[in-house]
Design a protein around this motif. Structure first.
Motif, PDB file in Angstrom:
ATOM      1  N   GLN A 117       0.817  -1.200   0.000  1.00  0.00           N
ATOM      2  CA  GLN A 117       0.000   0.000   0.000  1.00  0.00           C
ATOM      3  C   GLN A 117       0.855   1.254   0.000  1.00  0.00           C
ATOM      4  O   GLN A 117       1.834   1.343   0.695  1.00  0.00           O
ATOM      5  N   ALA A 119       0.840   5.297   0.637  1.00  0.00           N
ATOM      6  CA  ALA A 119       0.100   6.417   1.223  1.00  0.00           C
ATOM      7  C   ALA A 119       0.353   7.673   0.388  1.00  0.00           C
ATOM      8  O   ALA A 119       1.428   7.877  -0.148  1.00  0.00           O
ATOM      9  N   THR A 120      -0.662   8.487   0.247  1.00  0.00           N
ATOM     10  CA  THR A 120      -0.517   9.737  -0.490  1.00  0.00           C
ATOM     11  C   THR A 120      -0.595  10.902   0.481  1.00  0.00           C
ATOM     12  O   THR A 120      -0.803  10.729   1.667  1.00  0.00           O
ATOM     13  N   PRO A 122      -1.963  14.011   2.590  1.00  0.00           N
ATOM     14  CA  PRO A 122      -3.273  14.275   3.184  1.00  0.00           C
ATOM     15  C   PRO A 122      -4.046  15.313   2.380  1.00  0.00           C
ATOM     16  O   PRO A 122      -3.468  16.227   1.822  1.00  0.00           O
ATOM     17  N   GLU A 123      -5.367  15.131   2.343  1.00  0.00           N
ATOM     18  CA  GLU A 123      -6.224  16.065   1.620  1.00  0.00           C
ATOM     19  C   GLU A 123      -7.164  16.753   2.596  1.00  0.00           C
ATOM     20  O   GLU A 123      -7.562  16.175   3.594  1.00  0.00           O
ATOM     21  N   THR A 124      -7.522  17.999   2.286  1.00  0.00           N
ATOM     22  CA  THR A 124      -8.564  18.668   3.045  1.00  0.00           C
ATOM     23  C   THR A 124      -9.504  19.321   2.049  1.00  0.00           C
ATOM     24  O   THR A 124      -9.102  19.739   0.974  1.00  0.00           O
ATOM     25  N   ASP A 125     -10.758  19.382   2.395  1.00  0.00           N
ATOM     26  CA  ASP A 125     -11.751  19.995   1.532  1.00  0.00           C
ATOM     27  C   ASP A 125     -12.562  20.950   2.390  1.00  0.00           C
ATOM     28  O   ASP A 125     -13.301  20.525   3.266  1.00  0.00           O
ATOM     29  N   ILE A 132     -10.624  15.218   5.710  1.00  0.00           N
ATOM     30  CA  ILE A 132      -9.860  14.012   5.385  1.00  0.00           C
ATOM     31  C   ILE A 132      -8.427  14.273   5.826  1.00  0.00           C
ATOM     32  O   ILE A 132      -7.778  15.188   5.329  1.00  0.00           O
ATOM     33  N   LYS A 134      -6.034  11.656   6.059  1.00  0.00           N
ATOM     34  CA  LYS A 134      -5.097  10.690   5.488  1.00  0.00           C
ATOM     35  C   LYS A 134      -5.782   9.956   4.348  1.00  0.00           C
ATOM     36  O   LYS A 134      -6.950   9.595   4.457  1.00  0.00           O
ATOM     37  N   THR A 135      -5.071   9.747   3.269  1.00  0.00           N
ATOM     38  CA  THR A 135      -5.585   8.997   2.132  1.00  0.00           C
ATOM     39  C   THR A 135      -4.617   7.862   1.839  1.00  0.00           C
ATOM     40  O   THR A 135      -3.405   8.074   1.807  1.00  0.00           O
ATOM     41  N   LYS A 136      -5.140   6.685   1.634  1.00  0.00           N
ATOM     42  CA  LYS A 136      -4.304   5.540   1.269  1.00  0.00           C
ATOM     43  C   LYS A 136      -4.784   4.997  -0.062  1.00  0.00           C
ATOM     44  O   LYS A 136      -5.979   4.932  -0.316  1.00  0.00           O
ATOM     45  N   ARG A 137      -3.863   4.614  -0.880  1.00  0.00           N
ATOM     46  CA  ARG A 137      -4.173   3.958  -2.151  1.00  0.00           C
ATOM     47  C   ARG A 137      -3.487   2.598  -2.138  1.00  0.00           C
ATOM     48  O   ARG A 137      -2.343   2.470  -1.728  1.00  0.00           O
TER      49      ARG A 137
END
Length: 186
Positions: A117, A119-120, A122-125, A132, A134-137
């Protein structure tokens, strides 16, 4: 040979601690035909006289992770390596049993060494109240629900997303409050 990233939080990572971690975690290499090409992430921390060690070894199709708390750092290191060893043996037995039944090669576990995995950032909106952090791909490995539940338990998570090998659809296995497992089919 395994590569290490060792970080300390409220703790100075001395050469002796680093050597001990590398020596103990390095013993896990005997379970692989070729050592994993990924990096071993080790986080050491101290809070209120309790030592915590967290070890993560990402590999293709498998993420080994264990965490241990103890008043003695060296004892915590030993205990976390024991946990990782049990995870490897459990998974290796499961994989070998499954592939023996299907007539595949005996040493399939060695194929699990590639990167896992990713990890990318972190994103915020700002348009939503939900943030958000933490985002994992990751690639969804085809497996059956039993293997997904095993992966979930090994990671210590409450749910696990996977591709159902029988239906080729994305499914989610989760742990229920009563200790049993549930399956969500999309």
């Amino acid at each position: 040979m395994l590569q290490y990233t060792i970080r300390g939080e409220n703790l100075e990572v001395t050469d002796s601690i680093k050597e001990y971690v590398e020596k103990k975690v390095g013993k896990l290499e005997r379970y692989f035909d070729t050592p994993p090409s990924s990096e071993v992430h080790v986080n050491l921390s101290v809070y209120n006289d309790e030592q915590t060690i967290e070890v993560t070894i990402p590999m293709k199709n498998l993420l080994l992770r264990a965490e241990e708390h103890n008043s003695d750092l060296y004892a915590a290191i030993d205990l976390v390596v024991d946990k990782l060893e049990r995870q490897i043996r459990k998974h290796k037995t499961k994989v070998n049993r499954k592939f023996r039944q299907e007539g595949a090669p005996k040493y399939v576990f060695a194929e699990l060494e590639r990167e896992a995995q990713q990890a990318t950032e972190p994103e915020t909106d700002s348009d939503f109240d939900v943030q958000i952090v933490k985002t994992k791909r990751f690639d969804l490995k085809p497996m059956d629900s039993e293997e997904a539940a095993l992966q979930m338990d090994m990671l210590g998570h409450n749910f696990f997303v996977f591709t159902n090998a029988n239906t080729d659809e994305t499914n989610i296995v989760y742990k229920r409050r009563d200790g049993r497992y549930g399956l969500i089919e999309t």
